[in-house]
Design an enzyme around this catalytic site. Structure first.
Site, PDB file in Angstrom:
ATOM      1  N   ASP A  29      35.470  55.784 -16.742  1.00  0.00           N
ATOM      2  CA  ASP A  29      35.197  57.222 -16.636  1.00  0.00           C
ATOM      3  C   ASP A  29      36.077  57.876 -15.568  1.00  0.00           C
ATOM      4  OD1 ASP A  29      33.324  58.563 -18.256  1.00  0.00           O
ATOM      5  OD2 ASP A  29      31.641  57.520 -17.330  1.00  0.00           O
ATOM      6  N   GLN A  61      26.184  56.479 -18.885  1.00  0.00           N
ATOM      7  CA  GLN A  61      26.097  57.833 -19.451  1.00  0.00           C
ATOM      8  C   GLN A  61      25.258  58.736 -18.553  1.00  0.00           C
ATOM      9  OE1 GLN A  61      27.830  58.783 -22.193  1.00  0.00           O
ATOM     10  NE2 GLN A  61      27.093  60.875 -22.092  1.00  0.00           N
ATOM     11  N   LYS A 114      31.301  57.500 -29.208  1.00  0.00           N
ATOM     12  CA  LYS A 114      32.078  56.525 -28.437  1.00  0.00           C
ATOM     13  C   LYS A 114      32.096  55.172 -29.151  1.00  0.00           C
ATOM     14  CE  LYS A 114      31.201  58.913 -24.135  1.00  0.00           C
ATOM     15  NZ  LYS A 114      30.314  59.163 -23.002  1.00  0.00           N
TER      16      LYS A 114
HETATM   17  N1  GUN Z   1      27.974  62.934 -19.668  1.00  0.00           N
HETATM   18  C1  GUN Z   1      28.690  63.979 -20.149  1.00  0.00           C
HETATM   19  N2  GUN Z   1      30.019  63.680 -20.156  1.00  0.00           N
HETATM   20  C2  GUN Z   1      30.124  62.434 -19.655  1.00  0.00           C
HETATM   21  C3  GUN Z   1      31.246  61.582 -19.422  1.00  0.00           C
HETATM   22  O1  GUN Z   1      32.408  61.906 -19.645  1.00  0.00           O
HETATM   23  N3  GUN Z   1      30.927  60.347 -18.910  1.00  0.00           N
HETATM   24  C4  GUN Z   1      29.652  59.968 -18.621  1.00  0.00           C
HETATM   25  N4  GUN Z   1      29.475  58.757 -18.101  1.00  0.00           N
HETATM   26  N5  GUN Z   1      28.609  60.741 -18.840  1.00  0.00           N
HETATM   27  C5  GUN Z   1      28.841  61.963 -19.349  1.00  0.00           C
END
Ligand code: GUN
Length: 282
Positions: A119, A96, A52
């Protein structure tokens, strides 16, 4: 002939589009800002976040990885999110998941305000997705919809089986598919006789977190298969689909890696840019 759906190529295309949008914003002195919060040191999360941050740098988004120790108190975490929610210089916030098991935060998905919820997890965004209204669309489902568009796969009237009912993939994905006029059946790993459902499907999307759950005998010929699984088996990344066998019966299929995974990050960049555009308009 089976078409391998190339997530990597589409990722590059989306990142290029994102880069151009950021250049336009920077002409107006707006730099999108994304904060990624991690609690603990989960290996999977470390690598997702690294991607990211790398993609953000590539497209010109100002990002920060805020890594809190596993021992951080819930109060401290909530205070941090609250301060970022209030900080006018921050456009997007991502917490996350998963959080450490001992953390039990009620209404976890409601901590980040809907305007900064890149998200698309907040109930307001989930509700808007369901209603087909303007929303931050969760990144993995958004990426899968882009993949269908890219390969000109019309969803109208298609029988689609969604295996997985998570808040972050299965549920928002189902909303998007319903709004695209598909006929959607939502299953999960506890579904009685899963094959009975998947065998009837024109398209199967698997996000169950169960390695090689979907076998060749569970699908019909020329099926389209989207594999969201990211499982580590004996140190190797493996999807929720028995890829080599299912591929032989599929018209289109996503590989793991190189399929859906990369699109999640690319769509996060689009959501962050959208958050900056919306907040700076006010
Ligand atoms: N953990 C696994 N995939 C994601 C996601 O798309 N967003 C977040 N915040 N955590 C994750």
């Amino acid at each position: 002939m089976t078409v391998l759906m190339n997530g990597k190529a589409l990722e590059q295309k989306i990142l290029e589009q994102a880069k151009i949008k950021v250049i336009e914003l920077k002409k107006k002195n707006i730099v999108p800002v994304l904060k990624v919060i991690q609690v603990g040191n989960d290996a999977g999360s470390n690598s997702y976040i690294a991607r990211k941050i790398k993609s953000a740098a590539l497209v010109g988004i100002d990002s920060e990885h805020i890594k809190l120790p596993e021992t951080v108190s819930e109060k401290k975490l909530l205070e941090l999110i609250d301060s970022l929610n209030k900080n006018k210089k921050v456009h997007g916030i991502l917490l996350q998941l998963p959080l450490p098991k001992k953390m039990k935060i009620p209404d976890l998905m409601e901590l980040i305000i809907p305007e900064k919820d890149v998200d698309g997890f907040h109930p307001i965004n989930q509700g808007r997705i369901l209603l087909g209204e303007k929303a931050f669309i969760s990144c993995t489902p958004q990426g899968i919809m882009r993949l269908f568009e890219e390969y000109k796969i019309d969803l109208t009237g298609k029988n689609i089986v969604m295996v997985g009912r998570s808040n972050i993939v299965g549920k928002p994905m189902t909303s998007l598919l319903i709004n695209a006029s598909a006929t959607v059946t939502v299953c999960n790993t506890k579904t009685k006789n899963l094959a009975e459902h998947t065998k009837k499907a024109d398209i199967v999307i698997v996000a169950a977190g169960s390695p090689k759950l979907l076998k060749a005998e569970m699908v019909k010929k020329n099926v389209i298969v989207i594999d969201v699984g990211m499982n580590k088996v004996e140190g190797k990344l493996c999807g929720d689909v028995d890829f080599e066998a299912v591929k032989k019966k599929s018209s289109y299929i996503t590989p793991v890696p190189g399929g859906v995974g990369r699109l999640t990050t690319a769509c996060l960049m689009l959501n962050t840019i959208k958050a900056a555009e919306m907040q700076e308009k006010k």
